[in-house]
Design a protein around this motif. Structure first.
Motif, PDB file in Angstrom:
ATOM      1  N   ASN A   1      40.004  46.388  40.564  1.00  0.00           N
ATOM      2  CA  ASN A   1      38.831  47.378  40.658  1.00  0.00           C
ATOM      3  C   ASN A   1      39.380  48.326  39.370  1.00  0.00           C
ATOM      4  OD1 ASN A   1      39.502  49.289  41.562  1.00  0.00           O
ATOM      5  ND2 ASN A   1      39.619  48.038  43.701  1.00  0.00           N
TER       6      ASN A   1
ATOM      7  N   PRO B   1      47.044  43.174  45.362  1.00  0.00           N
ATOM      8  CA  PRO B   1      46.426  41.912  45.734  1.00  0.00           C
ATOM      9  C   PRO B   1      46.041  41.243  44.429  1.00  0.00           C
ATOM     10  CG  PRO B   1      44.781  43.380  46.896  1.00  0.00           C
ATOM     11  CD  PRO B   1      45.512  44.190  46.199  1.00  0.00           C
ATOM     12  N   ASP B   2      46.189  39.742  44.628  1.00  0.00           N
ATOM     13  CA  ASP B   2      46.071  38.404  43.924  1.00  0.00           C
ATOM     14  C   ASP B   2      44.510  38.228  43.546  1.00  0.00           C
ATOM     15  OD1 ASP B   2      46.264  36.727  42.395  1.00  0.00           O
ATOM     16  OD2 ASP B   2      46.607  35.014  43.831  1.00  0.00           O
ATOM     17  N   ARG B   3      44.144  39.201  42.873  1.00  0.00           N
ATOM     18  CA  ARG B   3      42.899  38.604  42.364  1.00  0.00           C
ATOM     19  C   ARG B   3      42.377  40.025  41.718  1.00  0.00           C
ATOM     20  NH1 ARG B   3      41.079  44.339  43.540  1.00  0.00           N
ATOM     21  NH2 ARG B   3      42.493  45.046  45.283  1.00  0.00           N
ATOM     22  N   GLU B   4      41.231  39.949  40.712  1.00  0.00           N
ATOM     23  CA  GLU B   4      40.364  40.863  39.857  1.00  0.00           C
ATOM     24  C   GLU B   4      40.332  42.355  40.524  1.00  0.00           C
ATOM     25  OE1 GLU B   4      36.682  39.793  37.772  1.00  0.00           O
ATOM     26  OE2 GLU B   4      37.628  38.238  37.252  1.00  0.00           O
TER      27      GLU B   4
ATOM     28  N   ASN C   1      50.415  39.469  36.483  1.00  0.00           N
ATOM     29  CA  ASN C   1      49.494  38.509  37.609  1.00  0.00           C
ATOM     30  C   ASN C   1      48.234  38.253  36.373  1.00  0.00           C
ATOM     31  OD1 ASN C   1      46.809  37.601  38.528  1.00  0.00           O
ATOM     32  ND2 ASN C   1      48.538  38.419  40.562  1.00  0.00           N
TER      33      ASN C   1
ATOM     34  N   THR D   1      41.878  50.465  47.498  1.00  0.00           N
ATOM     35  CA  THR D   1      42.197  48.903  47.560  1.00  0.00           C
ATOM     36  C   THR D   1      41.334  48.495  49.041  1.00  0.00           C
ATOM     37  OG1 THR D   1      43.681  49.343  46.357  1.00  0.00           O
ATOM     38  CG2 THR D   1      43.956  47.149  47.472  1.00  0.00           C
TER      39      THR D   1
ATOM     40  N   SER E   1      41.725  41.801  34.516  1.00  0.00           N
ATOM     41  CA  SER E   1      41.234  42.528  34.481  1.00  0.00           C
ATOM     42  C   SER E   1      40.857  43.229  33.658  1.00  0.00           C
ATOM     43  CB  SER E   1      41.007  43.242  35.689  1.00  0.00           C
ATOM     44  OG  SER E   1      41.372  42.110  36.619  1.00  0.00           O
TER      45      SER E   1
ATOM     46  N   LYS F   1      45.130  37.333  36.627  1.00  0.00           N
ATOM     47  CA  LYS F   1      43.889  38.499  36.941  1.00  0.00           C
ATOM     48  C   LYS F   1      44.355  39.512  36.970  1.00  0.00           C
ATOM     49  CE  LYS F   1      43.460  34.166  41.026  1.00  0.00           C
ATOM     50  NZ  LYS F   1      43.081  34.482  42.261  1.00  0.00           N
ATOM     51  N   HIS F   2      45.280  39.756  36.949  1.00  0.00           N
ATOM     52  CA  HIS F   2      45.238  41.142  36.794  1.00  0.00           C
ATOM     53  C   HIS F   2      45.668  41.376  35.051  1.00  0.00           C
ATOM     54  CE1 HIS F   2      47.257  42.317  40.407  1.00  0.00           C
ATOM     55  NE2 HIS F   2      46.319  41.429  41.136  1.00  0.00           N
TER      56      HIS F   2
ATOM     57  N   GLU G   1      41.222  45.785  50.956  1.00  0.00           N
ATOM     58  CA  GLU G   1      42.487  45.328  51.400  1.00  0.00           C
ATOM     59  C   GLU G   1      43.354  45.991  52.756  1.00  0.00           C
ATOM     60  OE1 GLU G   1      41.300  42.346  48.441  1.00  0.00           O
ATOM     61  OE2 GLU G   1      41.909  44.673  48.726  1.00  0.00           O
TER      62      GLU G   1
END
Length: 425
Positions: A310, A305-308, A16, A278, A22, A18-19, A280
């Motif tokens: 943590n 998840p499809d996001r940056e 991903n 996480t 990150s 975004k990953h 979510e």
């Protein structure tokens, strides 16, 4: 002609974006926050019974869990780590205490500003822990492998990830259960100032690590017998799971950068998914077992998840890779057996001299200019095959002792039939 980089993981799964971003931000923040010149040192201890030198387990009466419970008053209550109702970690400023799978007790010490700082912080840990373990009937041993016990005799501690690692690593290589349950190491971490500096230090560390490992070897026993391998720790890791151990794929290609490392890490199956931080997963009402679960075929993109990501998720993902040199928000050099603190301090002095003294750093980079991954693999094999008669990178060990500034280091390991039972100061 430039040799193309090959990573089969990239053909199987695209991480991903975004990953990837990150991880790049994570590395950049490490540069910005830490600067250069600091150290971190990790020393793992083998707990053994005084009566017969067999391994002390986590669960047994007066075992490793009892030690941690009795050490609690010395540490910050807000930094305790519990799992499945059991205490598995302690921390305070400058020192944290955690467990490896077989109950090995690890002390992580830092940030240190000089190698000499190690002894002060480490001595305090031992002054607190040694009277307790003596009363419990056991002691710490600084060897790279348990002196008497077999991996089959040692249960893993209560961390869920270690059940998954046992199931996975016990099936993909020769030494997974041995490494997990019986081995112990010394690791040294160093800083970096930017991407170029980080990659250059990772290359140098990967190249010289096996040579330093020879001079700091400390594994006289393996599975209750005399250790037959010149470098047991290297042997175990190199034959463990090649997609997450050994030399980082592509590291010695001149185009290699942080993004390549991030893609390699994110493309590899996790072995174990940790969703305890996480949001979510927590909001979904997932059970404890769902938050800690095996991920033998899933990479980070399948799990998170499809996001940056943590920082906790990033640290977990990176922790499922065990290359000779590992990049976090610092650089972790992972080659060495568990060592008594005096030898660990000497190792740290050598690392400081080689990586932080500009003249030595320039000399190393010049010498290893044009080095290939294949050259490192050949040097490792040369030491394993020839021992003290090895010539890694075409030079005898006497050359490397002088070149790396390690005169007067360990000559022989007790118990090794190929060498007398003597040490050189």
């Amino acid at each position: 002609m430039v040799t193309p980089r090959i990573s089969y993981a990239h053909l199987l799964a695209t991480p991903n974006p975004k990953h990837v971003d990150s991880l790049l931000s994570f590395f950049e923040n490490g540069r910005a926050q830490r600067g250069t010149g600091g150290f971190g040192v990790e020393i793992e201890h083998l707990p053994v019974h005084n009566a017969d030198d067999t391994a002390v387990s986590y669960y047994e009466p007066n075992g490793v869990e009892t030690l941690l419970l009795r050490l609690r008053p010395y540490y910050d209550e807000s930094k305790e780590y519990w799992e499945n109702g059991h205490l598995v970690g302690l921390a305070r400023d400058g020192v944290s205490v955690s467990l490896e799978p077989g109950g090995q007790v690890e002390t992580s010490i830092g940030i240190l500003h000089t190698p000499e700082d190690l002894n002060a912080l480490y001595s305090r840990f031992r002054q607190e822990a040694d009277p307790i373990v003596a009363e419990l009937g056991w002691r710490f041993v600084a060897y790279g492998y348990q002196p008497k016990s077999s991996f089959a005799d040692i249960p893993v501690n209560p961390k869920d990830r270690y059940d998954a690692m046992t199931s996975y690593l016990g099936r993909v290589g020769q030494f997974g259960p041995c490494m997990m349950r019986c081995s112990a190491s010394t690791q040294v971490s160093i800083d970096f100032v930017d991407e170029h500096d980080a990659i250059a230090k990772m290359r140098i560390g990967t190249a010289i690590g096996p040579i330093l490992a020879w001079y700091f070897r400390n594994s006289p026993y393996f599975e209750g017998r005399i250790n037959p391998y010149p470098l047991l720790r290297q042997r175990m890791w190199d034959y463990l799971d090649f997609q997450r151990t050994n030399v980082i794929p592509g590291l010695f290609d001149q185009r290699f950068g942080w993004e390549d490392y991030a893609i390699d890490v994110l493309s590899t199956p996790l072995m174990f998914a940790d969703l305890t931080h996480t949001p979510e997963a927590l909001e979904s009402g997932a059970t404890a077992k769902e938050l800690h679960r095996a991920a033998f075929y899933e990479n980070a993109g399948d799990v998170y998840p499809d996001r940056e990501l943590n920082s906790y998720e990033i640290n977990h993902i990176i922790s499922t890779h065990f290359n000779d040199v590992r990049l976090k928000n610092f650089i972790e050099l992972r080659h060495w057996d568990s060592l008594p603190v005096e030898r660990a301090e000497r190792l740290t002095e050598i690392v400081a001299s080689l990586f932080y003294v500009p003249a030595n750093r320039i000399r190393l980079e010049s010498y290893f200019d044009g080095l290939r991954e294949e050259d490192v693999l050949e040097a490792k094999a040369n030491i394993q095959a020839r021992g003290r008669d090895a010539s890694p990178y075409g030079q005898p060990l006497d050359f490397w002792q002088e070149f790396l500034g390690i005169e007067g280091i360990l000559v022989d390991v007790p118990g090794d039939p190929a060498h007398p039972d003597v040490f050189q100061a």
